[in-house]
Design an enzyme around this catalytic site. Structure first.
Site, PDB file in Angstrom:
ATOM      1  N   THR A 113      -0.639   1.126   1.352  1.00 22.08           N
ATOM      2  CA  THR A 113      -0.245   0.140   2.170  1.00 22.08           C
ATOM      3  C   THR A 113       1.185  -0.675   1.570  1.00 22.08           C
ATOM      4  OG1 THR A 113      -1.250  -2.070   3.000  1.00 22.08           O
ATOM      5  CG2 THR A 113      -1.889  -1.255   0.874  1.00 22.08           C
ATOM      6  N   ASP A 114       1.638  -1.053   2.688  1.00 28.16           N
ATOM      7  CA  ASP A 114       2.698  -2.024   2.339  1.00 28.16           C
ATOM      8  C   ASP A 114       2.192  -3.499   1.931  1.00 28.16           C
ATOM      9  OD1 ASP A 114       2.218  -3.003   4.830  1.00 28.16           O
ATOM     10  OD2 ASP A 114       4.078  -3.556   5.404  1.00 28.16           O
ATOM     11  N   LYS A 115       3.121  -4.471   1.672  1.00 28.62           N
ATOM     12  CA  LYS A 115       2.616  -5.792   1.207  1.00 28.62           C
ATOM     13  C   LYS A 115       2.738  -6.916   2.307  1.00 28.62           C
ATOM     14  CE  LYS A 115       4.933  -8.449  -1.491  1.00 28.62           C
ATOM     15  NZ  LYS A 115       5.153  -9.820  -0.514  1.00 28.62           N
TER      16      LYS A 115
END
Length: 842
Positions: free
Chosen positions: A323-325
């Protein structure tokens, strides 16, 4: 042109054969022919090719072959029946794929319509598609950068690159900088990238890449990679190949033995074709579609849109979530996380007055300060109204500070904010610097973006702000805060045995701080920067990733590489993201998930979209995915065990030189009255709680695993032996017509028993009531649809299926067969229950 950041302004202009006044219109037309329009051209697959592909599945090919053989032999009923199933299934698949394909065109919406360009030394406004390499463009606050450019003039320029890099803080740009060739994308201070936008300041820049040659274009080229098949698709494809080989061998053997025994050729061919059609679970594609549609509808009610049906099943098999942030784990909104001040009365004045934004719009840092004031009971508009501005010193990207002189009472007070290292040089209160520095370092270690602030009373405005000595009195730390729903989602994923990796373009300290808050980063886990990944070979990185929780300062290539390497290790990867920089990884992942508020381009390649930014739905999606996987496993086991059981019945009868136990039309009817009723209802079975405790690796292989194969063969062989034994007994005691009719009924009853036992993995008598709660439909359908239809057929239309109306006492045979099959499966279930309790994790 790929190293423009390492060239001076003069070298860049020379290489691009341009000047500070731009290029001529005539030269631009020549270059447009060489470099093409500044747009992303989509390579489209023909609609016909998409349609044809729906009919290339091995199972479908078997059915098509069988239909034409039936047509050749004059059996039009079977031909239309098979062709109808194939065509309906193909139309469903075509519709889903074609609909998904058309959405990728949304990528074109990233282009801006107009841009200011210097042509022939004059400023003209052109379509962004018409700019070319060497053009000089003018950029102002709010402008989207239309192509990759080398800045040649900058004035307090701040650019938001979060769409490309994932960095939530706007970055400063400096035209005069000359950087090393190996400078990563997120540190190229003299370069602007297409799709990013100007937050503050003005600039001139020379275009050095357009269209597919831009960073955005290079990201798009990654989208051409062929999507990976889902675990279910791979399992079915592998199973199909093995089934074809098995069927060909067994049926060929039966055919040869039949010829040797002198059986009629036409009858033998029709029997083999009927058995082939019966053995191929032609209803499986339809059942899979029903199961996935039911799952998609359930998820939609929970604010999750499924763009490709197989994605529903993929979550059940997921082993990694990447997942990205920004925008996914965090809110993508800066928030004042901590304020430290030696004089609390000054805080509201600095926050309101040394600030050139409004609470609704402006620099993210300044709007965060205004929101902090509002949350703490201050009215920044009132503060500004009572303390009018005398002079503003706009943010200086070189000095890294901003100041404002305001009339406070009858005094001129200078309020200032900026980088701590800049303001400490101006501080008059040297005695306070040590404790401020200590606090600054602690905030930075916590992953906060830190600004210092101070003030000073001045007699009159000054021209050189660096000549003023200030009282440095405080620090403010900013954070893009994590969502509570993200914390819940990470916890649920871990409980399901799924590893989570945060891959972000943000700095390492901030990324680690956020990862700790949501539970991704723990003691003993590694946090690395993207540039460090280049040191490792793919094999080395494969081992490293199992202990990595955070990858910071990542590029789109890093994200894509991580997904592909994990997949090469046999992992099923989910990639969540919403920025353009996430597109290649989202596309390549087994399940790409986008946020509804994210980039339209990323949504166009995702298989699943969260309609609300609520990651808690991932918890439900995982459960639904596993339930669907488990129900499909039951359906596959049911269909194969019954169809292969029929093959063994035929095989044993031929080997024992017995008459043909079933007619071809009877075999086809058995599929209708058993599979046609029960397999559709099995997909509605409620979940069994123990499957949530299984390791996700199980779900990627368990459609056709060793346990599944054992269960299928166990039932099939015993079914074949039991019914052929009954058939042999009936031949000794009654007529051939009665024996075939009873065998026909017994085969149906045995398969109904198998269907009832397929509802749960637990023994039926472990908790009898639970079976009916788990799936009442299959019992109702069998008792009130299947049985009445079959009884009516035997007594009203017996000739239709080569049957005879049997006396009531002969119904004891199919009823006994039902009970025997039920007990055979129950014995196997109790054996597994006691020997393999760990299978159920109880």
């Amino acid at each position: 042109m790929k190293v423009m950041h390492s060239k001076t302004i003069e070298e860049a202009l020379e290489e691009l054969k341009s000047s500070i006044n731009g290029i001529s219109t005539q030269e631009a037309e020549k270059r447009l022919k060489i470099y093409g329009k500044n747009k992303i051209e989509l390579e489209e697959e023909s609609t016909l090719k998409i349609f044809i592909r729906q009919f290339t599945n091995p199972l479908i090919l078997i059915l098509i072959l069988a239909s034409f053989i039936a047509l050749y032999l004059g059996d039009l009923k079977d031909f239309y029946f098979i062709v109808g199933i194939v065509f309906v299934n193909g139309l469903i698949g075509f519709y889903q794929e074609y609909k998904a394909k058309t959405k990728i065109k949304d990528l074109l919406q990233l282009s801006i319509p107009k841009v200011e360009v210097l042509r022939d030394g004059k400023v003209v406004e052109l379509s962004s598609e018409d700019i070319t390499v060497g053009d000089i463009i003018i950029l102002r606050e709010g402008d989207v950068i239309p192509a990759d450019v080398r800045f040649i003039e900058t004035n307090n320029l701040l650019v938001d690159e979060s769409l490309l890099t994932g960095e939530s803080i706007p970055v400063e740009k400096h035209a005069e900088k000359v950087l090393p060739e190996d400078t990563p994308i997120y540190e190229r201070e003299n370069i602007g990238y297409g799709g990013t936008y100007v937050v503050k300041g003005v600039a001139k820049a020379v275009v050095f890449a357009v269209g597919l040659n831009t960073e955005m274009g290079r990201i798009y080229t990654k989208l051409k990679v062929k999507e990976r098949e889902t675990p279910l698709t791979r399992s079915i494809r592998s199973f199909s190949k093995r089934l074809i080989i098995t069927l060909v061998l067994i049926l060929s053997f039966i055919f040869v033995i039949g010829l040797i025994q002198g059986r009629e050729l036409k009858t033998l061919i029709m029997l083999i074709i009927a058995q082939l059609v019966s053995s191929v679970p032609e209803g499986l594609p339809v059942v899979i579609t029903i199961a996935l549609v039911v799952g998609a509808i359930t998820l939609y009610k929970k604010k999750t849109l499924i763009r490709q049906l197989p994605a529903v099943e993929s979550l059940g098999s997921a082993t990694f979530i990447c997942t990205d942030k920004t925008g996914t784990i965090t809110e993508n909104k800066l928030k004042v996380e901590k304020v430290y001040s030696l004089d609390n009365e000054i805080i509201p004045l600095v926050f309101a007055l040394c600030n050139d934004s409004e609470i609704e719009k402006g620099d993210p840092i300044e709007t965060a300060m205004l929101k902090w004031l509002k949350d703490n009971g201050y009215d920044y508009v009132d503060i500004r109204g009572k303390n009018l501005r005398v002079k503003l010193y706009p943010f200086d990207t070189k000095l890294k500070l901003m100041a404002s002189i305001n009339k406070v009472g009858n005094k001129n007070v200078l309020f200032i904010k900026g980088a701590f290292e800049s303001l400490e040089k101006l501080a008059a209160n040297k005695e306070d610097l040590e404790k401020l520095r200590l606090e600054h370092d602690q905030m930075a270690e916590s992953g906060l973006r830190v600004l210092a602030f101070g003030y000073q009373i001045v007699d009159q405005p000054v021209d050189d702000i660096t000549k003023v000595k200030i009282k440095l009195i405080g620090l403010v730390g900013f954070l893009d805060p994590p969502k509570q729903t993200a914390i819940d989602a990470v916890k649920a994923a871990k409980e399901a045995g799924i590893r989570v990796i945060m891959i972000t373009g943000d700095n390492l300290k901030t990324a680690v701080a956020v990862a700790k808050m949501v539970g991704i980063h723990e003691e003993g886990k590694l946090a690395v920067e993207g540039r460090e990944l280049e040191k490792y070979t793919d094999d080395e990185l494969k081992d490293l990733l199992y202990n990595v929780s955070v990858v910071a300062r990542s590029t789109p290539e890093d994200k894509y590489r991580i997904v592909k390497i994990l997949q090469s290790a046999g992992e099923e990867v989910v990639m969540m993201g919403d920025g353009v920089n996430d597109m290649p990884a989202v596309k390549a992942a087994d399940l790409g998930i986008a946020m509804n508020e994210g980039s339209q381009a990323t949504k166009s390649v995702a298989k699943m979209i969260l309609l609300e930014r609520d990651l808690s739905v991932i918890v439900d999606a995982i459960k639904i995915g596993r339930r669907i996987s488990h129900n499909l496993r039951k359906v596959i086991s049911y269909l194969l065990s019954t169809s292969i059981g029929e093959i063994f019945l035929l095989f044993f009868a031929v080997v024992l030189a017995l008459p043909q136990p079933l007619y071809a039309t009877q075999i086809l009817w058995i599929n209708v009255v058993t599979d046609g009723i029960q397999d559709k209802t099995l997909v509605f079975s409620k979940e069994e709680s123990w499957i949530f405790k299984l390791k996700p690796k199980t779900f990627s292989v368990w459609f056709i695993d060793k346990i599944q194969i054992f269960r299928i063969l166990y039932f099939s062989i015993l079914m074949g032996l039991m019914i052929v034994g009954m058939f042999y007994h009936l031949l000794q005691t009654t007529s051939l017509e009665v024996a075939i009719t009873v065998t026909f009924l017994s085969t149906i009853f045995v398969q109904w028993a198998n269907g009832w036992q397929s509802v749960r993995e637990f023994p039926f008598f472990y908790n009898i009531l639970e079976n009916f709660k788990a799936n009442p439909y299959i019992y109702i359908a069998t008792a009130f649809v299947g049985l009445p239809v079959q009884v009516a057929l035997i007594y009203l239309l017996p000739d239709f299926l080569h049957c005879v109306s049997i006396p009531v006492e002969y119904w004891l045979y199919p009823l006994s067969a039902f009970m025997a099959a039920f007990i055979i499966i129950e014995i196997r279930k109790w054996f597994e229950f006691f020997i393999f309790k760990r299978l159920y994790n109880i």
